[in-house]
Scaffold this motif. Sequence first.
Motif, mmCIF file in Angstrom:
data_model
loop_
_atom_site.group_PDB
_atom_site.id
_atom_site.type_symbol
_atom_site.label_atom_id
_atom_site.label_comp_id
_atom_site.label_asym_id
_atom_site.label_seq_id
_atom_site.Cartn_x
_atom_site.Cartn_y
_atom_site.Cartn_z
ATOM 1 N N UNK A 112 0.857 -1.192 0.000
ATOM 2 C CA UNK A 112 0.000 0.000 0.000
ATOM 3 C C UNK A 112 0.886 1.232 0.000
ATOM 4 N N UNK A 113 0.495 2.243 -0.780
ATOM 5 C CA UNK A 113 1.230 3.502 -0.851
ATOM 6 C C UNK A 113 0.273 4.668 -0.649
ATOM 7 N N UNK A 130 -2.853 -1.811 -9.944
ATOM 8 C CA UNK A 130 -3.098 -0.894 -8.834
ATOM 9 C C UNK A 130 -4.592 -0.711 -8.614
ATOM 10 N N UNK A 131 -4.947 -0.487 -7.385
ATOM 11 C CA UNK A 131 -6.291 -0.054 -7.016
ATOM 12 C C UNK A 131 -6.112 1.295 -6.337
ATOM 13 N N UNK A 183 -15.049 6.934 -5.317
ATOM 14 C CA UNK A 183 -14.789 6.002 -6.403
ATOM 15 C C UNK A 183 -13.332 5.574 -6.395
ATOM 16 N N UNK A 184 -13.100 4.393 -6.954
ATOM 17 C CA UNK A 184 -11.759 3.850 -7.095
ATOM 18 C C UNK A 184 -11.578 3.400 -8.536
ATOM 19 N N UNK A 185 -10.332 3.265 -8.939
ATOM 20 C CA UNK A 185 -10.037 2.757 -10.267
ATOM 21 C C UNK A 185 -9.098 1.573 -10.119
ATOM 22 N N UNK A 192 -3.051 3.985 -2.802
ATOM 23 C CA UNK A 192 -3.207 2.897 -3.768
ATOM 24 C C UNK A 192 -2.552 1.616 -3.287
ATOM 25 N N UNK A 193 -3.198 0.522 -3.715
ATOM 26 C CA UNK A 193 -2.724 -0.817 -3.437
ATOM 27 C C UNK A 193 -2.031 -1.334 -4.696
ATOM 28 N N UNK A 194 -0.959 -2.112 -4.516
ATOM 29 C CA UNK A 194 -0.209 -2.673 -5.645
ATOM 30 C C UNK A 194 -0.120 -4.183 -5.492
#
Length: 192
Positions: A57-58, A81-82, A118-120, A141-143
Amino acid sequence: MLNLRKNLIMNITPTDFDDLFIIEPTVYEDSRGYFFESFHQKKFEDATGIKCEFVQDNQSRSLHGVIRGLHMQVPPMAQAKLVRVLRGEVLDVVVDLRKDKPTFGKSFSIHLSAENKQQLFIPRGFAHGIAVLSKEAEFFYKCDNYYSPENERGIIYNDASLNIDWKIDSEKRIISEKDQKNLDFFSFSSPF
């Protein structure tokens, strides 16, 4: 008392780009505030057919006018990424680098904010960037793969062939020295 854990759902909307999804959580609000499930692995997999395990996570904080990007990691350390915004608002931009897709070289943008929640989901094979539209923004964001400096690459944010409208006047843009040295799109040889 409101039972928040019952029937939690998220709305997952496909885009015109394969495997690029907009995720909008169901938000439960009452007099205490709100609650939402920001991610649910099984529901995501069931809706998209994508298996993705996040390992890092960043989070970043940036001021208005900051443009970060366009960044990616190349194989073997490519990342899905999320992404979402915890505070403020950003224009989130991706460019498809997958040579076998009809959307190769095309960009997609979306306003993400703490308000719209919202997320992408960005699959591997995309360059990614953000422009901060609010006074400041906290971006999270999650990686699905670890950061690797040796595999980090970039495409210049203002590449003429991509023609991205960052929604920030040119005189108000804040770009890192590193990002100003990124390659133009046609000089980048995509490994995807």
